[in-house]
Design a protein around this motif. Structure first.
Motif, PDB file in Angstrom:
ATOM      1  N   ASP A   1       0.807  -1.225   0.000  1.00 39.94           N
ATOM      2  CA  ASP A   1       0.000   0.000   0.000  1.00 39.94           C
ATOM      3  C   ASP A   1       0.840   1.275   0.000  1.00 39.94           C
ATOM      4  OD1 ASP A   1       0.999  -0.443   2.500  1.00 39.94           O
ATOM      5  OD2 ASP A   1      -0.832   0.095   3.586  1.00 39.94           O
TER       6      ASP A   1
ATOM      7  N   LYS B   1       7.190   9.340   4.317  1.00 44.37           N
ATOM      8  CA  LYS B   1       7.444   8.591   5.549  1.00 44.37           C
ATOM      9  C   LYS B   1       8.879   8.100   5.528  1.00 44.37           C
ATOM     10  CE  LYS B   1       5.222   5.471   8.804  1.00 44.37           C
ATOM     11  NZ  LYS B   1       3.984   4.694   9.101  1.00 44.37           N
TER      12      LYS B   1
ATOM     13  N   TYR C   1      11.302   8.164  11.850  1.00 47.58           N
ATOM     14  CA  TYR C   1      11.120   7.041  12.765  1.00 47.58           C
ATOM     15  C   TYR C   1      12.444   6.308  12.956  1.00 47.58           C
ATOM     16  CZ  TYR C   1       6.077   7.546  11.917  1.00 47.58           C
ATOM     17  OH  TYR C   1       4.790   8.017  11.818  1.00 47.58           O
TER      18      TYR C   1
ATOM     19  N   ASP D   1       6.378  -2.960  12.279  1.00 51.18           N
ATOM     20  CA  ASP D   1       5.604  -2.228  13.294  1.00 51.18           C
ATOM     21  C   ASP D   1       5.415  -0.769  12.900  1.00 51.18           C
ATOM     22  OD1 ASP D   1       5.311  -4.488  14.844  1.00 51.18           O
ATOM     23  OD2 ASP D   1       7.006  -4.021  16.162  1.00 51.18           O
TER      24      ASP D   1
ATOM     25  N   LYS E   1       2.760  -0.137  10.276  1.00 45.08           N
ATOM     26  CA  LYS E   1       1.392  -0.201  10.808  1.00 45.08           C
ATOM     27  C   LYS E   1       1.088   0.964  11.751  1.00 45.08           C
ATOM     28  CE  LYS E   1       1.777  -5.264  10.904  1.00 45.08           C
ATOM     29  NZ  LYS E   1       1.874  -6.429  11.814  1.00 45.08           N
ATOM     30  N   TYR E   2       2.101   1.701  12.151  1.00 46.12           N
ATOM     31  CA  TYR E   2       1.968   2.712  13.198  1.00 46.12           C
ATOM     32  C   TYR E   2       1.264   3.954  12.658  1.00 46.12           C
ATOM     33  CZ  TYR E   2       3.440   4.944  17.591  1.00 46.12           C
ATOM     34  OH  TYR E   2       3.462   5.521  18.830  1.00 46.12           O
ATOM     35  N   LYS E   3       0.308   4.472  13.405  1.00 52.07           N
ATOM     36  CA  LYS E   3      -0.501   5.589  12.932  1.00 52.07           C
ATOM     37  C   LYS E   3      -0.074   6.934  13.519  1.00 52.07           C
ATOM     38  CE  LYS E   3      -2.997   2.762  10.583  1.00 52.07           C
ATOM     39  NZ  LYS E   3      -2.781   2.662   9.112  1.00 52.07           N
ATOM     40  N   ASN E   4       0.662   6.931  14.631  1.00 49.15           N
ATOM     41  CA  ASN E   4       1.060   8.184  15.270  1.00 49.15           C
ATOM     42  C   ASN E   4       2.363   8.726  14.685  1.00 49.15           C
ATOM     43  OD1 ASN E   4      -1.159   8.347  16.979  1.00 49.15           O
ATOM     44  ND2 ASN E   4      -0.197   7.077  18.538  1.00 49.15           N
ATOM     45  N   SER E   5       2.815   9.870  15.213  1.00 48.93           N
ATOM     46  CA  SER E   5       3.990  10.559  14.680  1.00 48.93           C
ATOM     47  C   SER E   5       5.289   9.825  15.014  1.00 48.93           C
ATOM     48  CB  SER E   5       4.063  11.974  15.262  1.00 48.93           C
ATOM     49  OG  SER E   5       4.337  11.904  16.660  1.00 48.93           O
TER      50      SER E   5
ATOM     51  N   TRP F   1       6.495   7.600  18.314  1.00 45.69           N
ATOM     52  CA  TRP F   1       7.139   6.283  18.184  1.00 45.69           C
ATOM     53  C   TRP F   1       8.506   6.266  18.853  1.00 45.69           C
ATOM     54  CZ3 TRP F   1       6.839   1.251  16.411  1.00 45.69           C
ATOM     55  CH2 TRP F   1       8.058   0.597  16.189  1.00 45.69           C
TER      56      TRP F   1
END
Length: 376
Positions: free
Chosen positions: A48, A78, A112, A151, A154-158, A162
């Motif tokens: 995706d 990202k 990240y 991980d 799949k992580y939705k936060n900033s 993280w």
């Protein structure tokens, strides 16, 4: 050689930057991705979308241009970076561990962190007594890196959320995995590593109070910034102004201590300047230039800069000096000035492309200046 030092306080809420010299990233399907075989930076393709990555060869920021690799992924929506929590080269080599100021850099750039450890090495084969207990060509645990990347996907936060969660919940465990791995490596190679007891004492402090990780790291970073700001390095071109120390805070109250090569007073405005010099070519290496651009990317996003409690007007500048450069070029400038400089210096296609990229860098980003001049 000592030099006067000016200390500024600054605040950064968000970093927005367009990296015009970023190179095309090699692409890897996630199912085939191996952090040890992959290039220093690239793009991981998932069903995706994608995520850009860079990797460090040491947790120490002054080794192998990690900022140049980070610059190359700045334009990706990202971004992740793989950093070893600890690197032990053996008792005759260096021992480096990740510092909180490095985490702060990544937080501000919304990158990240994948916190990794080494699990295999090659014994250093160089002759000589000093290399007797030293290892090289260290390789990450690829499965451990892969799980963290999954991980993050799949992580939705900033990234900031993280990174802090990773440190608070997993830092001690990952650090201990690194120590355990080095014990195995020591038995396999017969090479003595640095004293584990000292590392365990450090971990106990962190485990008892996680703020100790931040405080110990920031104390070291602060002292290092003071030392760096007070010393003029041989390869730096530092004839324009004073050394500068920057105490930067973010909206969460975090603080980190940075230095720029110099600060120059021009009328009522201060210029925060990074300088890169080449004694052989007409321009510094591309990695050197990107390293400087990554630093000024942050400096250019400072919302407010204070000197002795008073807000001051400022811009940031990257100064590039080199051998056989004729005349000077200040960017932003007109396209005619740019073309004339390239023609008068008879720059080849590769160097001309770099200078045109720097021209675009000034157009797309606020407060950015580039100054190219002959070295002295």
């Amino acid at each position: 050689m000592k030099q006067d030092v000016l200390t500024f306080d600054g605040f950064v809420s968000n970093v927005q930057y367009t990296a015009c010299l970023a190179e095309k990233l090699p692409e890897y399907d996630f199912c085939d991705f191996d952090i040890n075989k992959a290039r220093p930076c690239g793009k991981i393709i998932v069903p995706d979308g994608s995520v850009a990555y860079s990797k460090w060869v040491s947790p120490k920021r002054t080794r192998s241009y990690p900022f140049a690799r980070l610059y190359d992924i700045l334009n990706a929506p990202k971004r992740i970076t793989v950093i070893p929590v600890l690197k032990d080269e053996g008792i005759d080599g260096d021992l480096d561990r990740i510092q909180f100021s490095t985490i702060s850099w990544m937080n501000l750039f919304d990158i990240y962190i994948v916190l990794a450890y080494y699990e295999s090495v090659v014994r250093n084969s160089r002759a000589g007594q000093s290399k007797r207990n030293k290892i090289s060509k260290q390789s990450f645990s690829p499965d451990f890196v892969e799980r963290q990347i999954l991980d993050i996907l799949k992580y939705k936060n900033s990234a900031l959320h993280w990174n802090f969660n990773l440190l608070e919940t997993s830092f001690v465990d990952i650090y201990r995995k690194a120590l355990d791995s080095y014990q195995v490596i020591s038995r396999q190679t017969g090479i003595k590593m640095h004293d584990r007891k000292a590392q365990e004492k450090y971990l106990e402090k962190v485990k008892a109070n996680f703020d100790d990780f931040k405080n110990l790291s920031l104390s070291g970073s602060k002292n290092a910034s003071i030392r760096e700001a007070a010393v003029v390095h041989h390869n730096e071109h530092l004839s324009d102004g004073s050394k500068v120390r920057l105490n930067i805070r973010n909206y969460l109250g975090g603080v980190y201590y940075l230095t720029a090569d110099e600060v120059i007073k021009e009328g009522d405005r201060y210029v925060i300047q990074e300088s890169k010099n080449s004694t052989k070519g007409s321009l510094p290496s591309l990695d050197d230039i990107k390293d400087g651009l990554f630093k000024i990317a942050l400096f250019s996003n400072i919302d407010a800069l204070l000197l002795e409690g008073q807000k001051v007007d400022f811009i940031v500048r990257l100064k590039l000096t080199g051998k056989d450069i004729y005349g000077t070029l200040f960017m932003p400038c007109s396209s005619c000035e740019l073309d004339r400089f390239i023609t008068e210096n008879r720059l080849n296609e590769r160097r001309a492309k770099v200078i045109r990229g720097l021209y675009d860098e000034c157009l797309y980003n606020k407060r950015i200046q580039i100054h190219i001049a002959p070295n002295q």
